[in-house]
Every structure is written in C-alpha cells, then in structure tokens.
Design a protein around this motif. Sequence first.
Motif, PDB file in Angstrom:
ATOM      1  N   VAL A 140     -24.228 145.713  -2.808  1.00 61.53           N
ATOM      2  CA  VAL A 140     -24.232 146.746  -1.764  1.00 61.53           C
ATOM      3  C   VAL A 140     -24.345 146.105  -0.386  1.00 61.53           C
ATOM      4  O   VAL A 140     -23.647 146.513   0.559  1.00 61.53           O
ATOM      5  CB  VAL A 140     -25.373 147.756  -2.009  1.00 61.53           C
ATOM      6  CG1 VAL A 140     -25.607 148.643  -0.805  1.00 61.53           C
ATOM      7  CG2 VAL A 140     -25.071 148.601  -3.240  1.00 61.53           C
ATOM      8  N   ILE A 141     -25.186 145.096  -0.245  1.00 64.04           N
ATOM      9  CA  ILE A 141     -25.332 144.410   1.048  1.00 64.04           C
ATOM     10  C   ILE A 141     -24.036 143.704   1.436  1.00 64.04           C
ATOM     11  O   ILE A 141     -23.591 143.779   2.590  1.00 64.04           O
ATOM     12  CB  ILE A 141     -26.522 143.420   1.001  1.00 64.04           C
ATOM     13  CG1 ILE A 141     -27.834 144.195   0.912  1.00 64.04           C
ATOM     14  CG2 ILE A 141     -26.513 142.496   2.213  1.00 64.04           C
ATOM     15  CD1 ILE A 141     -29.035 143.328   0.644  1.00 64.04           C
ATOM     16  N   ILE A 142     -23.406 143.030   0.483  1.00 62.18           N
ATOM     17  CA  ILE A 142     -22.137 142.349   0.771  1.00 62.18           C
ATOM     18  C   ILE A 142     -21.071 143.368   1.157  1.00 62.18           C
ATOM     19  O   ILE A 142     -20.310 143.161   2.111  1.00 62.18           O
ATOM     20  CB  ILE A 142     -21.687 141.510  -0.438  1.00 62.18           C
ATOM     21  CG1 ILE A 142     -22.634 140.335  -0.642  1.00 62.18           C
ATOM     22  CG2 ILE A 142     -20.256 141.022  -0.268  1.00 62.18           C
ATOM     23  CD1 ILE A 142     -22.428 139.595  -1.942  1.00 62.18           C
ATOM     24  N   TYR A 143     -21.015 144.476   0.441  1.00 59.86           N
ATOM     25  CA  TYR A 143     -20.011 145.503   0.739  1.00 59.86           C
ATOM     26  C   TYR A 143     -20.222 146.096   2.131  1.00 59.86           C
ATOM     27  O   TYR A 143     -19.263 146.331   2.862  1.00 59.86           O
ATOM     28  CB  TYR A 143     -20.073 146.604  -0.325  1.00 59.86           C
ATOM     29  CG  TYR A 143     -18.967 147.617  -0.205  1.00 59.86           C
ATOM     30  CD1 TYR A 143     -17.728 147.383  -0.773  1.00 59.86           C
ATOM     31  CD2 TYR A 143     -19.157 148.804   0.488  1.00 59.86           C
ATOM     32  CE1 TYR A 143     -16.703 148.306  -0.667  1.00 59.86           C
ATOM     33  CE2 TYR A 143     -18.141 149.736   0.609  1.00 59.86           C
ATOM     34  CZ  TYR A 143     -16.915 149.484   0.018  1.00 59.86           C
ATOM     35  OH  TYR A 143     -15.907 150.399   0.139  1.00 59.86           O
ATOM     36  N   ALA A 144     -21.495 146.325   2.489  1.00 56.65           N
ATOM     37  CA  ALA A 144     -21.789 146.945   3.784  1.00 56.65           C
ATOM     38  C   ALA A 144     -21.517 146.001   4.951  1.00 56.65           C
ATOM     39  O   ALA A 144     -21.152 146.450   6.043  1.00 56.65           O
ATOM     40  CB  ALA A 144     -23.240 147.411   3.822  1.00 56.65           C
ATOM     41  N   THR A 145     -21.683 144.713   4.742  1.00 55.76           N
ATOM     42  CA  THR A 145     -21.519 143.765   5.841  1.00 55.76           C
ATOM     43  C   THR A 145     -20.167 143.063   5.845  1.00 55.76           C
ATOM     44  O   THR A 145     -19.920 142.243   6.725  1.00 55.76           O
ATOM     45  CB  THR A 145     -22.621 142.694   5.797  1.00 55.76           C
ATOM     46  OG1 THR A 145     -22.547 142.000   4.545  1.00 55.76           O
ATOM     47  CG2 THR A 145     -24.002 143.313   5.959  1.00 55.76           C
ATOM     48  N   ALA A 146     -19.293 143.373   4.890  1.00 52.76           N
ATOM     49  CA  ALA A 146     -17.984 142.710   4.817  1.00 52.76           C
ATOM     50  C   ALA A 146     -17.094 143.172   5.953  1.00 52.76           C
ATOM     51  O   ALA A 146     -17.032 144.362   6.266  1.00 52.76           O
ATOM     52  CB  ALA A 146     -17.325 143.017   3.487  1.00 52.76           C
ATOM     53  N   PRO A 147     -16.411 142.228   6.598  1.00 48.91           N
ATOM     54  CA  PRO A 147     -15.508 142.625   7.688  1.00 48.91           C
ATOM     55  C   PRO A 147     -14.258 143.293   7.125  1.00 48.91           C
ATOM     56  O   PRO A 147     -13.887 143.098   5.977  1.00 48.91           O
ATOM     57  CB  PRO A 147     -15.164 141.295   8.362  1.00 48.91           C
ATOM     58  CG  PRO A 147     -15.318 140.281   7.279  1.00 48.91           C
ATOM     59  CD  PRO A 147     -16.439 140.789   6.407  1.00 48.91           C
ATOM     60  N   ALA A 148     -13.591 144.046   7.967  1.00 51.26           N
ATOM     61  CA  ALA A 148     -12.341 144.692   7.564  1.00 51.26           C
ATOM     62  C   ALA A 148     -11.261 143.628   7.392  1.00 51.26           C
ATOM     63  O   ALA A 148     -11.251 142.625   8.105  1.00 51.26           O
ATOM     64  CB  ALA A 148     -11.920 145.701   8.617  1.00 51.26           C
ATOM     65  N   PRO A 149     -10.365 143.821   6.447  1.00 48.83           N
ATOM     66  CA  PRO A 149      -9.308 142.816   6.260  1.00 48.83           C
ATOM     67  C   PRO A 149      -8.358 142.778   7.451  1.00 48.83           C
ATOM     68  O   PRO A 149      -8.081 143.798   8.081  1.00 48.83           O
ATOM     69  CB  PRO A 149      -8.590 143.281   4.991  1.00 48.83           C
ATOM     70  CG  PRO A 149      -8.913 144.718   4.858  1.00 48.83           C
ATOM     71  CD  PRO A 149     -10.263 144.920   5.502  1.00 48.83           C
TER      72      PRO A 149
END
Length: 127
Positions: free
Chosen positions: A36-45
């Motif tokens: 969840v943390i990785i998903y929330a902080t992942a930049p947009a492609p």
Amino acid sequence: MSAKDRPVMPVRRGSLQARLYLASAFFLIAGLISAVIIYATAPAPDSAAQFYGIANSPQYQQQLEMIGGTGEVVLAEFHQWFDSLWHGKPLAYTVAVLCTAVAAACFLAGHFLFFETRQDQTDDQKS
C-alpha cells in the motif's frame, strides 16, 4: 539416572506451529502494508517514454526478428515485461503477491507440520 530410565520426551509441536502461524501473519501484514505504501508513493508513468521508446518501434521489432528470430522477439518482450514489474505501481502488486506467497508457505508449513515423537529407546529396550 541412566538412559534407560529417562522418559521419552515428545517434540513440542505447538510452539513451532504457533511460530510459523505468527510468521505467516507477520509476512502478510507487513507485505500488504508495504504494498500500500509503495502504491501510494509510486510516481505516475511517463507516457513519453512509453510512446517514444525504441523497443516499441516496428523497425526495432523487425530488426530483432531478422537477427535473432521469433524466439528473440518473444524473449525481448518477456524481458521488458519482467523489468516493468520492479518499477512504480506494478512493484506494489509484485510485493503484495510475493509476500502473500511467503505467508501462505509459512501457514501451510505450520498446518502440515508432522513431527514424530523422539524415540530415545530402541525396540529392544522397550521390552
């Protein structure tokens, strides 16, 4: 007290089984929170990189097929897919699936754990 007089001590199955169950719960909770943390902080492609990427061009695909054949094209596509798993939002899904698999392995190891009691006595000593 000789070895013959010692009582046979069974292996404590409950403590190891409980530890495996706790490990599976830990891996599941930690993995899902991390995902969840990785998903929330992942930049947009970056759409420009995908649009202008050399690997997506028909010329690259044609040259790759001429040099290495159809197998090389399939391997290149697999390599691109596998590399995409380790960046951005797909990384969150990868972490979630891997941690769920490890948690399931720990749970099943605890569930199907069968220990035989320790036999300090041989058949000759029992009689």
